[in-house]
Design a protein around this motif. Structure first.
Motif, PDB file in Angstrom:
ATOM      1  N   ILE A  65     110.822 -52.383 -28.680  1.00  0.00           N
ATOM      2  CA  ILE A  65     110.360 -52.707 -29.490  1.00  0.00           C
ATOM      3  C   ILE A  65     110.519 -54.125 -30.154  1.00  0.00           C
ATOM      4  N   ASN A  66     111.305 -54.672 -29.649  1.00  0.00           N
ATOM      5  CA  ASN A  66     111.697 -56.298 -29.601  1.00  0.00           C
ATOM      6  C   ASN A  66     112.273 -56.846 -28.383  1.00  0.00           C
ATOM      7  N   PRO A  67     112.259 -57.690 -28.110  1.00  0.00           N
ATOM      8  CA  PRO A  67     113.132 -58.442 -26.225  1.00  0.00           C
ATOM      9  C   PRO A  67     114.553 -57.562 -26.365  1.00  0.00           C
ATOM     10  N   ALA A  68     114.991 -57.129 -25.180  1.00  0.00           N
ATOM     11  CA  ALA A  68     116.113 -56.332 -25.485  1.00  0.00           C
ATOM     12  C   ALA A  68     116.385 -55.078 -26.368  1.00  0.00           C
ATOM     13  N   ILE A  69     115.348 -54.864 -26.536  1.00  0.00           N
ATOM     14  CA  ILE A  69     115.886 -53.372 -27.647  1.00  0.00           C
ATOM     15  C   ILE A  69     115.089 -52.525 -27.809  1.00  0.00           C
ATOM     16  N   TYR A  70     114.958 -51.552 -27.831  1.00  0.00           N
ATOM     17  CA  TYR A  70     114.474 -50.029 -26.811  1.00  0.00           C
ATOM     18  C   TYR A  70     114.544 -49.066 -28.006  1.00  0.00           C
ATOM     19  N   ILE A 106     122.638 -42.255 -20.918  1.00  0.00           N
ATOM     20  CA  ILE A 106     122.757 -43.802 -21.942  1.00  0.00           C
ATOM     21  C   ILE A 106     121.289 -42.682 -23.137  1.00  0.00           C
ATOM     22  N   PHE A 107     120.232 -42.364 -22.500  1.00  0.00           N
ATOM     23  CA  PHE A 107     118.824 -41.789 -23.160  1.00  0.00           C
ATOM     24  C   PHE A 107     119.277 -40.725 -23.836  1.00  0.00           C
ATOM     25  N   HIS A 108     120.492 -39.913 -23.043  1.00  0.00           N
ATOM     26  CA  HIS A 108     120.581 -38.616 -23.845  1.00  0.00           C
ATOM     27  C   HIS A 108     121.824 -38.573 -24.310  1.00  0.00           C
ATOM     28  N   LEU A 109     122.089 -39.291 -24.729  1.00  0.00           N
ATOM     29  CA  LEU A 109     123.192 -39.940 -26.125  1.00  0.00           C
ATOM     30  C   LEU A 109     122.560 -39.959 -27.277  1.00  0.00           C
ATOM     31  N   LEU A 110     121.350 -41.135 -26.957  1.00  0.00           N
ATOM     32  CA  LEU A 110     121.115 -41.369 -28.139  1.00  0.00           C
ATOM     33  C   LEU A 110     120.047 -40.182 -28.759  1.00  0.00           C
ATOM     34  N   LEU A 135     130.905 -37.701 -25.594  1.00  0.00           N
ATOM     35  CA  LEU A 135     131.456 -38.593 -26.481  1.00  0.00           C
ATOM     36  C   LEU A 135     129.795 -38.283 -27.928  1.00  0.00           C
ATOM     37  N   GLY A 136     129.848 -37.780 -27.749  1.00  0.00           N
ATOM     38  CA  GLY A 136     128.478 -37.169 -29.148  1.00  0.00           C
ATOM     39  C   GLY A 136     127.199 -38.078 -28.793  1.00  0.00           C
ATOM     40  N   THR A 137     126.917 -38.337 -30.019  1.00  0.00           N
ATOM     41  CA  THR A 137     125.750 -38.896 -29.954  1.00  0.00           C
ATOM     42  C   THR A 137     125.395 -40.023 -30.740  1.00  0.00           C
ATOM     43  N   PHE A 138     124.540 -41.455 -30.781  1.00  0.00           N
ATOM     44  CA  PHE A 138     124.678 -42.317 -31.348  1.00  0.00           C
ATOM     45  C   PHE A 138     123.880 -42.577 -31.955  1.00  0.00           C
ATOM     46  N   ASP A 139     123.214 -43.308 -32.829  1.00  0.00           N
ATOM     47  CA  ASP A 139     122.510 -43.873 -33.151  1.00  0.00           C
ATOM     48  C   ASP A 139     121.673 -45.486 -32.528  1.00  0.00           C
ATOM     49  N   LEU A 140     122.833 -45.642 -32.796  1.00  0.00           N
ATOM     50  CA  LEU A 140     122.593 -47.120 -31.929  1.00  0.00           C
ATOM     51  C   LEU A 140     123.468 -47.926 -31.456  1.00  0.00           C
ATOM     52  N   ILE A 141     122.779 -47.455 -30.184  1.00  0.00           N
ATOM     53  CA  ILE A 141     124.041 -48.008 -27.829  1.00  0.00           C
ATOM     54  C   ILE A 141     123.798 -49.486 -28.510  1.00  0.00           C
ATOM     55  N   PHE A 142     125.149 -50.309 -27.973  1.00  0.00           N
ATOM     56  CA  PHE A 142     125.039 -51.849 -27.261  1.00  0.00           C
ATOM     57  C   PHE A 142     125.351 -51.557 -26.119  1.00  0.00           C
ATOM     58  N   LEU A 143     124.744 -51.922 -25.350  1.00  0.00           N
ATOM     59  CA  LEU A 143     125.335 -51.857 -24.190  1.00  0.00           C
ATOM     60  C   LEU A 143     124.567 -53.192 -23.288  1.00  0.00           C
ATOM     61  N   LEU A 179     118.734 -48.545 -28.329  1.00  0.00           N
ATOM     62  CA  LEU A 179     119.602 -49.000 -27.247  1.00  0.00           C
ATOM     63  C   LEU A 179     119.563 -51.033 -27.140  1.00  0.00           C
ATOM     64  N   PHE A 180     120.239 -51.591 -27.107  1.00  0.00           N
ATOM     65  CA  PHE A 180     120.502 -53.142 -27.226  1.00  0.00           C
ATOM     66  C   PHE A 180     121.015 -53.086 -25.737  1.00  0.00           C
ATOM     67  N   ILE A 181     120.040 -55.047 -25.607  1.00  0.00           N
ATOM     68  CA  ILE A 181     120.803 -54.436 -23.690  1.00  0.00           C
ATOM     69  C   ILE A 181     120.602 -56.356 -23.939  1.00  0.00           C
ATOM     70  N   SER A 182     120.909 -56.783 -23.573  1.00  0.00           N
ATOM     71  CA  SER A 182     121.361 -58.095 -23.020  1.00  0.00           C
ATOM     72  C   SER A 182     119.797 -58.652 -22.862  1.00  0.00           C
ATOM     73  N   HIS A 183     119.524 -60.222 -23.354  1.00  0.00           N
ATOM     74  CA  HIS A 183     118.320 -61.091 -23.212  1.00  0.00           C
ATOM     75  C   HIS A 183     117.922 -61.278 -21.884  1.00  0.00           C
ATOM     76  N   SER A 184     119.749 -61.411 -21.243  1.00  0.00           N
ATOM     77  CA  SER A 184     119.109 -61.560 -19.725  1.00  0.00           C
ATOM     78  C   SER A 184     119.386 -60.463 -18.388  1.00  0.00           C
ATOM     79  N   GLU A 185     118.814 -59.206 -19.472  1.00  0.00           N
ATOM     80  CA  GLU A 185     119.085 -58.054 -18.329  1.00  0.00           C
ATOM     81  C   GLU A 185     117.263 -57.700 -18.468  1.00  0.00           C
ATOM     82  N   THR A 186     117.379 -56.369 -17.704  1.00  0.00           N
ATOM     83  CA  THR A 186     116.097 -56.127 -17.961  1.00  0.00           C
ATOM     84  C   THR A 186     116.186 -54.727 -17.148  1.00  0.00           C
TER      85      THR A 186
END
Ligand SMILES: C[S@@+](CC[C@H](N)C(=O)[O-])C[C@H]1O[C@@H](n2cnc3c(N)ncnc32)[C@H](O)[C@@H]1O
Length: 276
Positions: free
Chosen positions: A267-272, A239-243, A212-220, A249-256
């Motif tokens: 760096i912010n709730p649910a944003i890495y 995913i780490f290797h794709l960033l 898939l290549g690499t990305f600057d922003l991933i929404f998961l 990386l954005f995950i959901s606020h209801s995930e951890t």
């Protein structure tokens, strides 16, 4: 007791033993962990397929979908298991943070590559696209994928019920949506210009991601909630290797990611962020 026996042995609910077979198959193919209390849900979602394929019970249906000549039916069954709930600008705080903090931090002329990795019917990638068009004058590209091909096809069509778009800002709606008329009264459609900004494809998060290549922003977002820790760990490692370094990386606020080993900085709730 008699009534209970009759209900448990009826054909619209898999026995516990057969449920375990489906559970293992779904885990293997989708990574989705179905706890035992989802037995009724499984029964509801697949019962119509039993009827369509003329199977007498779930045990026969399980055997049927596991024969190579019925591979298409297996895909249909797996698609019915996925939960595709989504809406425009879901978890608005992510979009605010993206607009106000992340986008201004990228150097001028940086071409941003974005991936919405479990995009469902498209509301998430189109929300991102609307924001990017508004706030990021430089070049960007947006990929969007989901394991469910039928849902991906729906996302490409980009037709939505108006009443399900309440979080879509009015100016974005005017700018990026066409109003349905006649048989499409009550619907809107994303403009061709914005549709062309998103590349949709079918992709299973359990598969090899390197191509898939690499990305600057991933929404998961709102997908790992269905995975157990093992599967989450595997997905996060890939995913780490794709960033790209500095990517988010954005995950959901209801995930951890609690309990998962990783090298990302919260760096912010649910944003890495991957630092380097
Ligand atoms: C609840 S929706 C989330 C949609 C969107 N990301 C959001 O937050 O609104 C979860 C999506 O994950 C997809 N999904 C489930 N297992 C998957 C897998 N193994 N690979 C890719 N997508 C998967 C489902 O098909 C479903 O569309």
């Amino acid at each position: 007791m008699q009534g209970l026996m009759a209900m448990n042995s009826s054909n619209n609910l898999p026995s516990e033993e057969v449920f375990c077979l489906f559970q293992a198959l779904i885990k293997k193919r989708l990574g989705i962990h179905l706890p035992v209390y989802k037995r009724v849900m499984l029964g509801h979602r697949l019962f119509k397929r039993l009827i369509s394929t003329n199977m007498n019970n779930f045990s026969d249906y399980y055997r049927y979908i596991n024969t190579p000549e019925n591979a298409a039916e297996l895909e249909t069954a797996l698609e019915l298991i996925t939960t595709n709930e989504t809406f425009f600008f879901r978890e608005e705080k992510h979009f605010e943070y993206l607009r106000n903090d992340i986008l201004p931090s990228f150097s001028p002329n940086k071409e941003l590559k974005i991936w919405s990795a479990a995009c469902s019917t498209g509301e998430e990638p189109y929300s991102i696209a609307m924001l990017m068009k508004d706030c990021y004058p430089k070049a960007w590209s947006l990929s969007a994928s989901d394991v469910n091909q039928t849902i991906v096809n729906q996302a490409k069509k980009a037709i939505y019920l108006d009443e399900r778009t309440s979080l879509l800002p009015e100016e974005y709606r005017k700018e990026n949506c066409l109003k349905g008329t006649d048989e499409f009264e009550g619907y809107l459609r994303i403009t061709p210009e914005l549709r062309n900004k998103v590349t949709f494809f079918q992709f299973n998060l359990l598969d090899d991601m390197k191509k898939l290549g690499t990305f600057d922003l991933i929404f998961l977002r709102n997908v790992m909630i269905y995975f157990d820790d093992n599967t989450k760990q595997n997905v996060i490692d890939k995913i780490f290797h794709l960033l790209n370094p500095g990517g988010h990386l954005f995950i959901s606020h209801s995930e951890t990611l609690h309990g998962i080993e990783h090298h990302l900085k919260l760096i912010n709730p649910a944003i890495y962020q991957r630092e380097n």
